[in-house]
Enzyme design. Structure first.
Site, PDB file in Angstrom:
ATOM      1  CB  SER A 243     -49.994  66.057   5.607  1.00  0.00           C
ATOM      2  OG  SER A 243     -48.590  66.232   5.769  1.00  0.00           O
TER       3      SER A 243
ATOM      4  CB  SER B 151     -47.411  66.706   8.691  1.00  0.00           C
ATOM      5  OG  SER B 151     -48.223  67.763   8.241  1.00  0.00           O
TER       6      SER B 151
ATOM      7  CE  LYS C  93     -46.469  64.042   4.037  1.00  0.00           C
ATOM      8  NZ  LYS C  93     -46.444  64.972   5.206  1.00  0.00           N
TER       9      LYS C  93
END
Length: 468
Positions: free
Chosen positions: A157, A181, A83
C-alpha cells in the site's frame, strides 16, 4: 508493455546531500527548491496526496539552516515524504479516503524524530486506501504506476513512498508494512524497502490497519541511507504497547543463508521471473554459507492473514466508519472489511493456536540459519490485470510477504535489476526479530555496498570481543 521500461532515477543519497550542505556547494533551501521543482514537473502522477507549498517548503528549509548547530544534525536539510496514514501536526491524514480525513493535532514520533534531526518534511504520499492492498490501485486519487512502465502497477500500500524515492524526489520516505506494504512497492520500483522488527519504530500516530501487526517501514535508494535514517527513528516508546529494544548488532561471524528447495518456490507461471531469481540464488550459493530450509511453515502462517480472522482486526479501527459510510470506501477495500465480520471468537482462538505452533516450528529453523532469502514477489501485474482480478492478484503479490509480521520477522527487499523483458526483480531477506543489523549487513553485501559492522549497546561485550 505500453511504455518503454526505464526504471528508477535515484537522486542524491542522504550522504551526498549532507556532504553538499556541509561543504557549502549546496544548502537546505537549494535542496528544497530542487525537490519542489521535481515534484511540480511530474504533475499529478499519483505519488503525492499533498505537499508543502513551494514557498513554505523553502521557508522551512531556511528555519533548519538557522538552528543552532544545524550542520551537525544527522539529517541536516535532508528531504523526506510520509505515507498518508501517519500523522503530521496541522496536515490532513486521509488514508486515501476523503470522507475519513482529519487534521492531525500531533506529529507521530517517527516523523518528529526526523524533524528533530534536521530533516525536511515534503508531504504525504499515496497509498492503497486504509493501507489495505499490495497493488497501489485501491485509491480514489490518480493510480500510481511503476517507474518501469506506465502499465505496470506501483505496488502498495506504500505506493507513493516507493515512487517518491524511485523518481529521485527524496532520498528516503516513511512507509508502513503490515503484510508487505513496504516491500512489494519497493520491489516494483527498484528501491530498498526495509521493514524492521516490529516495535523498534514507534507506531504512535499511525492509523492502524491491524494494530497487532503494523510496522513502520522505510524506503530508500541504498542500505547506507536506510542505516542513517533507521539510527534516527529507532527507539523505545512506552506509549506503543508493542515497543521493544533494537537487539544486538552484527558480530562479524559468517552469515548462514537459508534457501528453500526450488520446487517450493512459486512464480505463478512467470518463467522469466523464476529464471532471474534462480540466477541470483546461484550467486548467493557461491558467496555465502547456504542451508536448506523448508518453506511450508512460513506459507502456512501467511495463509492465515487474509484467509483467517486477522482481517477482522481492521474493523477495530474502521468498523464504525464502514457501518456509517460504506459508500465512501473503495469497493474492493469495503468487501475486504466486510469479510472480517464472519469470524467467530472460536475461529480466532483456533487461528492463534495454529499460529503459535507455526511460530515454534519457524523458531527451530533459526537455529541453523541467520537469514532466509526469497523472492520479494513471484510475478508482476499491470494495472488492468489488477483491476480485473483484484483479490487474486493481491494474494499472489503477498505470497512471500504475508507471513512476515505474523511470525515476528524483519525483512529487507533489495533491487536486483531487470529481467530480459524489462521488469524489475527483487530479493527479500528475512530474519528473526531483533536481528535487523545482521540482515542489513547481508543486504549490503549482496548489493556490493560497503558497510562497517554495527554494534548496539545491548551486545554482550565478552561476545563482541570474540569477533574483534
Amino acid at each position: 508493455m505500453a511504455d518503454v521500461a526505464h526504471g528508477p532515477s535515484i537522486g542524491p543519497s542522504v550522504a551526498e546531500i549532507l556532504a553538499s550542505h556541509a561543504s557549502g556547494t549546496g544548502c537546505p533551501t537549494k535542496t528544497a527548491a530542487r525537490v519542489a521543482d521535481a515534484i511540480a514537473a511530474r504533475g499529478d502522477d499519483g505519488t503525492w496526496l499533498s505537499t508543502v507549498p513551494r514557498e513554505q517548503l523553502l521557508g522551512a528549509a531556511e528555519e533548519i539552516e538557522k538552528r543552532p548547530g544545524a550542520r551537525t544534525l544527522p539529517l541536516y536539510g535532508v528531504p523526506f515524504g510520509v505515507k498518508d496514514s501517519i500523522d503530521v501536526e496541522g496536515v490532513a491524514t486521509t488514508l486515501a479516503c476523503p470522507d475519513y480525513a482529519y487534521i492531525a493535532t500531533a506529529t507521530a514520533p517517527v516523523v518528529q524524530r526526523l524533524l528533530d534531526a534536521g530533516a525536511l518534511y515534503v508531504g504525504k504520499t499515496n497509498l492503497d486506501q486504509f493501507a489495505t492492498g499490495l497493488n497501489g490501485a485501491r485509491t480514489p486519487y490518480t493510480i500510481p504506476r511503476s517507474v518501469y512502465g506506465s502499465d505496470l502497477i506501483s505496488g502498495g500500500s506504500s505506493s507513493g513512498s516507493a515512487l517518491a524515492v524511485a523518481l529521485g524526489q527524496v532520498p528516503f520516505a516513511v512507509a508502513t508494512d503490515t503484510a508487505g506494504s513496504g516491500r512489494v512497492p519497493a520491489a516494483l520500483n527498484g528501491v530498498v524497502g526495509f521493514k524492521p522488527s516490529r516495535g523498534l519504530i514507534s507506531t504512535v500516530g499511525l492509523v492502524p490497519a491491524c494494530k497487532s501487526l503494523d510496522c513502520i517501514s522505510l524506503m530508500a535508494g541504498s542500505i547506507d541511507d536506510v542505516d542513517r535514517v533507521f539510527d534516527v527513528v529507532v527507539g523505545r516508546d512506552d506509549r506503543d504497547a508493542w515497543s521493544r529494544d533494537r537487539g544486538v548488532g552484527y558480530r562479524g561471524a559468517p552469515i548462514r543463508v537459508g534457501l528453500p528447495p526450488p520446487e517450493d518456490l512459486e512464480f505463478f507461471g512467470d518463467a522469466v521471473m523464476r529464471d532471474a531469481h534462480m540466477s541470483f540464488r546461484a550467486q548467493v550459493s557461491r558467496t555465502c554459507t547456504v542451508v536448506d530450509v523448508p518453506l511450508e511453515p512460513f506459507l502456512a502462517a501467511g495463509s492465515l492473514l487474509y484467509q483467517g480472522p486477522w482481517v477482522a482486526e481492521r474493523l477495530v479501527e474502521f468498523g464504525d466508519f464502514l457501518a456509517a459510510q460504506p459508500d465512501s470506501i473503495h469497493p474492493v477495500v469495503r468487501s475486504i472489511l466486510q469479510g472480517g465480520r464472519k469470524y467467530t471468537a472460536v475461529e480466532t482462538f483456533a487461528a492463534l493456536q495454529q499460529l503459535a505452533d507455526l511460530k515454534a516450528s519457524v523458531a527451530r529453523l533459526w537455529q541453523s540459519m541467520d537469514v532466509l532469502v526469497l523472492p520479494t514477489i513471484g510475478t508482476t501485474f499491470t494495472v488492468d490485470e489488477v483491476l480485473e482480478a483484484p483479490i487474486d492478484c493481491n494474494t499472489m503479490l503477498g505470497h512471500y510477504t504475508h507471513f512476515g509480521n505474523l511470525l515476528d520477522l524483519l525483512g529487507v527487499a533489495i533491487p536486483l535489476g531487470t529481467t530480459p523483458d524489462g521488469r524489475p526483480y527483487s530479493a527479500m531477506l528475512l530474519g528473526a526479530a531483533q536481528t535487523d543489523d545482521t540482515v542489513l549487513q547481508l543486504a549490503a553485501k549482496l548489493l556490493d555496498e560497503p558497510r562497517a559492522p554495527s554494534y548496539s549497546t545491548s551486545i554482550d561485550p565478552v561476545a563482541a570481543e570474540e569477533h574483534v
